[in-house]
Design an enzyme around this catalytic site. Structure first.
Site, short mmCIF file in Angstrom:
data_model
loop_
_atom_site.label_atom_id
_atom_site.label_comp_id
_atom_site.label_asym_id
_atom_site.label_seq_id
_atom_site.Cartn_x
_atom_site.Cartn_y
_atom_site.Cartn_z
CD GLU A 196 -2.84 -0.98 2.50
OE1 GLU A 196 -2.50 -0.28 3.47
OE2 GLU A 196 -3.90 -1.63 2.49
CD GLU A 390 -3.74 -5.85 3.63
OE1 GLU A 390 -4.54 -5.10 4.23
OE2 GLU A 390 -2.53 -5.64 3.55
C1 BGP Z 1 -4.15 -2.41 5.60
C2 BGP Z 1 -2.76 -2.81 6.01
C3 BGP Z 1 -2.67 -3.95 6.95
C4 BGP Z 1 -3.86 -4.10 7.87
C5 BGP Z 1 -5.19 -3.71 7.31
C6 BGP Z 1 -6.31 -3.56 8.31
O1 BGP Z 1 -4.20 -1.10 5.25
O2 BGP Z 1 -1.96 -3.16 4.90
O3 BGP Z 1 -1.41 -3.95 7.54
O4 BGP Z 1 -3.65 -4.07 9.19
O5 BGP Z 1 -5.11 -2.52 6.58
O6 BGP Z 1 -6.18 -2.34 8.98
P1 BGP Z 1 -6.27 -2.22 10.55
O7 BGP Z 1 -5.24 -3.17 11.09
O8 BGP Z 1 -5.93 -0.80 10.85
O9 BGP Z 1 -7.64 -2.61 10.91
#
Ligand code: BGP
Length: 493
Positions: A196, A390
């Protein structure tokens, strides 16, 4: 195609889950690892569950104190302990295998391999750790999908160069990338250079290890400058990988995809949604096509954002284009020509509320159809394989008295998103696979909470690192296993 074939996903579709080193490994000072920027991120207990306040910025003063004390500080630095994957990886991988994973997305902690990022020689103990993890995965028939940089450059590079604001980061990253390619070329087939990269527009510390206070340039300019350096580093790494990795290896970029819809049919709102999408897709545009799109050049000019570039940069970008586009997808947004200053719900960006969508406990709109739309749009734009690496639901799961977590809401989320991916595949989109974010509960990236749980596997740990760390299968564990084993057909039963 027979009706039966239409019920399953394509043969060889990669099924799995995704993680990042700094959110699972722990052992932040073991095995010769140096401090990384994510080791300084804090869980703040004034942050109540359900609030989407981000805890990932670190001030220059805090940063200096932590560097001077070798990391000693009074914060709750939950990413330092993660979920102890460093020691429990075998058991965790066995659980992934039980669900039938054919791929596992993980990242390599840069500071485990080059503790300060400045060394000439890598840390053998760090390299050996990932050898063991990859061997374990392969022994279970799981292909590693490896992100080189997932929000955690060595902290010493922030001290030395102010992170990716400096062009001097590029050779350091290349050294790290080529060391990994050389070492793991026979074990890892799927690679992603940066997680990202568009996070830079939200947090330059998290995305690029930059302390904005240390620069007199405007924040937006810092973000674009750091991104430019990462584009170059990524392109050079892609180019190097062509010489090092076997010809069947694939290397991709990765963006945080947000799908935008106009809030009304007023053409001004429609245009705004096009622009919002263009800014979101800028990061994959550059890495797929090797050039900055016209609309972004115009934006930079009009906003007087001065990105320093050198003559050779155009060629570097063109020579390092990627094989596939990986992306995270959590939600869609509404675009409005003149946004209300106080409208905000969702991840990272301001947005109007969409009356058709429900929100997660953290206020993220749930929109599976948006994933199909995104896949179609990106396919039309790029015509190279796409990989949702993701997607997932963070929730306050409850471990019931019967010792189980009954997470039907996660099953509904999983099923509905997979059905839409399947629809996109039937629309003709080439989708390499699907990796659910956080197949095992892990530390949240944005809030450093443990209580924001994504897993099919519950981890007995609280926000302060207390708990037995026991792993407990949730109801969704069985469901995902059933979907994978039937190659998707279970979605329709
Ligand atoms: C994305 C990231 C991850 C992850 C996910 C969920 O943006 O690449 O590392 O954690 O988001 O976000 P969060 O953990 O803030 O809920």
């Amino acid at each position: 195609m027979t009706k039966n074939e239409q019920l399953t996903f394509p043969e060889g579709f990669l099924w799995g889950g995704a993680t990042a080193a700094n959110q699972i490994e722990g052992a932040f000072d073991q095995g010769g690892k140096g401090l990384s920027t994510s080791d300084f991120a804090q869980y703040k207990d004034n942050l109540s569950d359900g609030e989407d306040n981000f805890s990932f910025e670190v001030s220059a003063q805090e940063f200096d104190q932590l560097m001077a004390s070798g990391g000693e500080g009074d914060g709750v630095y939950s990413k330092r302990w993660g979920i102890d994957f460093y020691r429990r990886y075998k058991d965790d991988i066995a659980l992934f295998a039980e669900m039938g994973f054919t791929t596992f997305r993980m990242s390599i902690s840069w500071a485990r391999i080059f503790p300060t990022g400045l060394e000439d020689e890598p840390n053998e103990e760090g390299l050996a750790f990932y050898d063991k993890v990859f061997d374990e995965l392969l022994a279970h028939g799981i292909e590693p999908l490896v992100t080189l940089s997932h929000y955690e450059p060595p902290a010493a590079l922030t001290q030395e160069f102010n992170g990716w604001l400096s062009r001097d980061m590029i050779p350091r990253f290349l050294k790290f990338a080529t060391t990994c390619f050389e070492r793991y070329k026979d074990k890892v087939k799927y690679w992603i250079t940066f997680n990202e990269m568009n996070m830079n527009l939200v947090s330059v510390y998290t995305g690029a290890g930059v302390l904005a206070e240390r620069s007199d340039r405007p924040l937006r300019e810092i973000a674009f400058q750091a991104s430019h350096h990462q584009f170059l580093a990524s392109a050079l790494a892609v180019k190097a990988s062509r010489y090092i990795l076997p010809s069947d290896a694939m290397i991709g970029c990765m963006i945080n995809r947000h799908q935008y819809y106009p809030v009304t049919t007023d053409p001004k709102d429609v245009w705004r949604s096009v622009k919002d999408d263009d800014i979101n897709l800028f990061y994959s545009d550059v890495q797929v096509r090797g050039v900055y799109p016209g609309i972004i050049r115009r934006y930079l000019n009009e906003q007087e954002i001065r990105v320093e570039m050198e003559e050779e940069d155009d060629e570097i970008l063109l020579e390092g284009t990627v094989d596939f586009v990986a992306f995270s997808y959590y939600m869609s947004h509404l675009s409005k020509d003149t946004p209300d200053a106080d409208a905000r719900t969702g991840h990272f960006v301001g947005t109007e509320k969409n009356p058709y969508l429900k929100l997660t406990e953290w206020g993220w709109p749930i929109d599976p159809v948006g994933l199909r739309i995104s896949l179609n749009q990106m396919w039309d734009r790029y015509q190279i394989p796409l990989f949702p690496v993701e997607n997932g639901l963070g929730a306050n799961d409850v471990l019931e008295e019967d010792g189980h977590v009954h997470d039907q809401y996660r099953i509904d989320y999983l099923d509905s998103h997979l059905v839409q991916i399947h629809e996109a595949i039937k629309d003709g989109v080439e989708v390499m696979g699907y990796t659910w974010w956080g197949p095992i509960d892990l530390i949240s990236c944005g809030t450093s909470q443990m209580s924001k749980r994504y897993g099919f596997i519950y981890v007995d740990q609280d926000n302060y690192g207390g708990g037995s760390l026991a792993r407990i299968k949730k109801d969704s564990f069985d469901r995902y296993g059933e979907i994978i084993r039937s190659n998707g057909a279970a979605l329709y039963r």
